[in-house]
Design a protein around this motif. Structure first.
Motif, PDB file in Angstrom:
ATOM      1  N   GLY A  40      -3.371  36.155  21.930  1.00 27.42           N
ATOM      2  CA  GLY A  40      -4.560  35.890  21.129  1.00 27.42           C
ATOM      3  C   GLY A  40      -5.650  35.181  21.909  1.00 27.42           C
ATOM      4  N   HIS A  41      -5.685  35.401  23.229  1.00 25.57           N
ATOM      5  CA  HIS A  41      -6.705  34.797  24.077  1.00 25.57           C
ATOM      6  C   HIS A  41      -7.790  35.825  24.391  1.00 25.57           C
ATOM      7  N   ARG A  42      -8.996  35.348  24.669  1.00 29.05           N
ATOM      8  CA  ARG A  42     -10.088  36.234  25.065  1.00 29.05           C
ATOM      9  C   ARG A  42     -10.158  36.374  26.580  1.00 29.05           C
ATOM     10  N   ASN A  43     -10.211  35.252  27.286  1.00 30.73           N
ATOM     11  CA  ASN A  43     -10.287  35.291  28.746  1.00 30.73           C
ATOM     12  C   ASN A  43      -9.941  33.915  29.280  1.00 30.73           C
ATOM     13  N   VAL A  44      -8.746  33.759  29.808  1.00 33.07           N
ATOM     14  CA  VAL A  44      -8.240  32.465  30.272  1.00 33.07           C
ATOM     15  C   VAL A  44      -8.467  32.342  31.776  1.00 33.07           C
ATOM     16  N   GLN A  45      -9.189  31.297  32.187  1.00 41.52           N
ATOM     17  CA  GLN A  45      -9.405  31.045  33.611  1.00 41.52           C
ATOM     18  C   GLN A  45      -9.092  29.608  34.010  1.00 41.52           C
ATOM     19  N   GLY A  46      -8.523  28.822  33.125  1.00 36.80           N
ATOM     20  CA  GLY A  46      -8.160  27.447  33.459  1.00 36.80           C
ATOM     21  C   GLY A  46      -6.746  27.144  33.022  1.00 36.80           C
ATOM     22  N   LEU A  47      -5.915  26.631  33.940  1.00 44.35           N
ATOM     23  CA  LEU A  47      -4.534  26.252  33.654  1.00 44.35           C
ATOM     24  C   LEU A  47      -4.250  24.910  34.305  1.00 44.35           C
ATOM     25  N   ALA A  48      -3.649  23.974  33.562  1.00 44.08           N
ATOM     26  CA  ALA A  48      -3.301  22.670  34.128  1.00 44.08           C
ATOM     27  C   ALA A  48      -2.211  22.027  33.282  1.00 44.08           C
ATOM     28  N   TRP A  49      -1.420  21.167  33.919  1.00 49.35           N
ATOM     29  CA  TRP A  49      -0.357  20.435  33.240  1.00 49.35           C
ATOM     30  C   TRP A  49      -0.631  18.943  33.308  1.00 49.35           C
ATOM     31  N   ASP A  50      -0.255  18.233  32.234  1.00 50.46           N
ATOM     32  CA  ASP A  50      -0.396  16.772  32.257  1.00 50.46           C
ATOM     33  C   ASP A  50       0.857  16.143  32.841  1.00 50.46           C
ATOM     34  N   ASP A  51       0.930  14.812  32.808  1.00 50.24           N
ATOM     35  CA  ASP A  51       2.056  14.108  33.418  1.00 50.24           C
ATOM     36  C   ASP A  51       3.360  14.320  32.663  1.00 50.24           C
ATOM     37  N   GLU A  52       3.267  14.828  31.435  1.00 47.59           N
ATOM     38  CA  GLU A  52       4.465  15.120  30.636  1.00 47.59           C
ATOM     39  C   GLU A  52       4.827  16.596  30.699  1.00 47.59           C
ATOM     40  N   GLN A  53       4.235  17.321  31.644  1.00 44.07           N
ATOM     41  CA  GLN A  53       4.506  18.738  31.886  1.00 44.07           C
ATOM     42  C   GLN A  53       4.072  19.629  30.728  1.00 44.07           C
ATOM     43  N   ARG A  54       3.046  19.185  29.989  1.00 45.62           N
ATOM     44  CA  ARG A  54       2.482  20.003  28.913  1.00 45.62           C
ATOM     45  C   ARG A  54       1.340  20.835  29.473  1.00 45.62           C
ATOM     46  N   LEU A  55       1.292  22.117  29.075  1.00 47.06           N
ATOM     47  CA  LEU A  55       0.317  23.056  29.615  1.00 47.06           C
ATOM     48  C   LEU A  55      -0.947  23.087  28.757  1.00 47.06           C
ATOM     49  N   PHE A  56      -2.100  23.086  29.440  1.00 46.92           N
ATOM     50  CA  PHE A  56      -3.405  23.234  28.793  1.00 46.92           C
ATOM     51  C   PHE A  56      -4.134  24.406  29.447  1.00 46.92           C
ATOM     52  N   ALA A  57      -5.013  25.046  28.659  1.00 41.41           N
ATOM     53  CA  ALA A  57      -5.732  26.221  29.158  1.00 41.41           C
ATOM     54  C   ALA A  57      -7.145  26.240  28.613  1.00 41.41           C
ATOM     55  N   ALA A  58      -8.088  26.650  29.474  1.00 42.60           N
ATOM     56  CA  ALA A  58      -9.485  26.822  29.071  1.00 42.60           C
ATOM     57  C   ALA A  58      -9.761  28.302  28.862  1.00 42.60           C
ATOM     58  N   GLU A  59     -10.609  28.582  27.871  1.00 44.66           N
ATOM     59  CA  GLU A  59     -10.838  29.970  27.461  1.00 44.66           C
ATOM     60  C   GLU A  59     -12.302  30.183  27.090  1.00 44.66           C
ATOM     61  N   PHE A  60     -12.856  31.295  27.579  1.00 43.57           N
ATOM     62  CA  PHE A  60     -14.225  31.671  27.237  1.00 43.57           C
ATOM     63  C   PHE A  60     -14.290  32.215  25.812  1.00 43.57           C
ATOM     64  N   GLY A  61     -15.258  31.702  25.026  1.00 47.96           N
ATOM     65  CA  GLY A  61     -15.568  32.327  23.755  1.00 47.96           C
ATOM     66  C   GLY A  61     -16.550  33.473  23.953  1.00 47.96           C
TER      67      GLY A  61
END
Length: 389
Positions: free
Chosen positions: A242-263
């Motif tokens: 359900g993503h449009r276009n993901v170009q950002g991926l990063a993990w925090d210190d607790e190994q949780r994944l975050f992603a940036a997405e273009f609207g």
């Protein structure tokens, strides 16, 4: 709650068609003609009133540009720090990988990646080092070929002459849909040593909700390209959809994944990624009243962000904005935004493509003004060293 419901749109074959339809492509219209389609309310969304984050807000952040590491990069896209401190940079349009001396800024071209077919937003995109780089010397790359987007790995041999230091590419993963726009392209190895890739729906919005398609997804695979153990869908590399276009991926210190997405032309998103969750596109852009969709933890109007790379440092996600021409800080409290996002460097360095951790309170930040959409200066593009809090 701000709600944005979107019907499934027709397949968009070219960037020109996107612009004439009033939709912002991922990096924004180079002429700025589509800026008028952005909403007047441009504030990033803050946590709900009365939340714990509001009761104990984090201190305001700061960004200091320590120095310019190098200049004169052409259409840079991916950035991968080497163990000794130097940096590898991919060129989207030239299909080359260049080593940048972190101390002197000297640039040495390692070689050209064969099979790359640059066009529109496609070309040589993200790069990443193998989790066993110390022993295997493998550099992974995501690129647009004549038929698809794919991931390859190449051995980096420093003993060979400059320009010939990349070995023949070994295709790890293929078949990701390609288009003039929305090719995704970010790859990164997670704390679990699995390879993650952000893909786009290539302008065909229906692919995002199709769990059988690789478009509009975050993928998770082994270093050899097989579906990673524990993925949410059997025998599939699909990790979220359900993503449009993901170009950002990063993990925090607790190994949780975050992603940036273009609207499209309303809301860009920063998402906390949960395996198997549906992030809404094209049925929802930004926050939604549909319980079946995972809402973003923060959202921005497209003229303020158009986010590409993200990094985690000092308790915050740092997000590079292309059309927005600024670096966003999103302080975190678990998988929620702990306070309103803050913007830095607005308009100072043009379009910002990639940001990666440089250790401690340092970040590497790479600009993107020579990709045909920016206002390139004589010294563009460049890599900056930042100190952040």
């Amino acid at each position: 709650m701000i709600v944005q419901r979107r019907a499934v749109t027709a397949v968009l074959a070219t960037a020109a068609l996107l612009l004439t339809a009033g939709c912002s492509s991922d990096d924004g219209d180079p002429s700025g003609a589509d800026a008028s389609t952005s909403p007047s309310n441009t504030a990033a969304q803050s946590p709900p009133s009365g939340s714990a984050a509001e009761e104990t807000p984090p201190a305001k952040g700061s960004v200091e540009v320590v120095r310019t590491v190098t200049t004169g990069l052409q259409s840079p896209w991916g950035l991968a720090p080497l163990p000794g401190g130097d940096l590898l940079v991919s060129s989207r349009d030239e299909a080359t990988v260049t080593r940048v001396d972190e101390k002197t800024g000297k640039k040495t071209e390692l070689g050209e990646v064969p099979g790359v077919s640059p066009a529109g937003e496609g070309g040589l995109l993200g790069i990443a080092l193998s989790p066993d780089y110390a022993s295997d010397r493998m550099v992974y790359a995501y690129f647009t070929s004549a038929s698809d987007n794919r991931i390859v790995r190449m051995r980096y041999d420093e003993k060979r002459p400059a320009g010939e230091q990349l070995g023949a590419p070994d295709t790890v993963f293929r078949g990701i849909p390609k288009g003039v726009v929305h090719n995704g392209g970010r790859i990164a190895f997670g704390p679990d040593k699995m390879l993650y890739a952000g893909t786009g729906e290539s302008g065909d919005t229906g692919l995002s909700q199709d769990k059988e398609s690789l478009g509009g997804k975050i993928l998770r695979m082994t270093p050899d390209g097989d579906p990673a153990p524990g993925n949410p869908f059997p025998d599939s590399a699909v990790y979220s959809y359900g993503h449009r276009n993901v170009q950002g991926l990063a993990w925090d210190d607790e190994q949780r994944l975050f992603a940036a997405e273009f609207g499209q032309d309303t809301w860009d998103e920063l998402n906390a990624i949960k395996p198997g969750d549906n992030y809404g596109w094209p049925e929802a852009e930004g926050e939604s009243d549909g319980s079946e969709f995972h809402d973003p933890l923060a959202q921005w109007s497209t003229d303020e962000a158009s986010p590409s790379g993200i990094a985690h440092a000092e308790g915050s996600v740092w997000m590079a904005g292309l059309r927005g021409e600024r670096l966003w800080r999103v302080p975190l409290k678990g998988t929620e935004a702990a306070a309103d996002p803050q913007a830095f460097l607005e308009g100072e360095y043009g379009r910002l493509r990639t940001v990666v951790p440089a250790g401690g309170d340092k970040l590497w930040l790479m600009t993107s003004d020579t990709d045909g959409r920016g206002d390139a200066k004589e010294s563009d593009d460049r890599i900056l060293e930042l100190r952040v809090t």
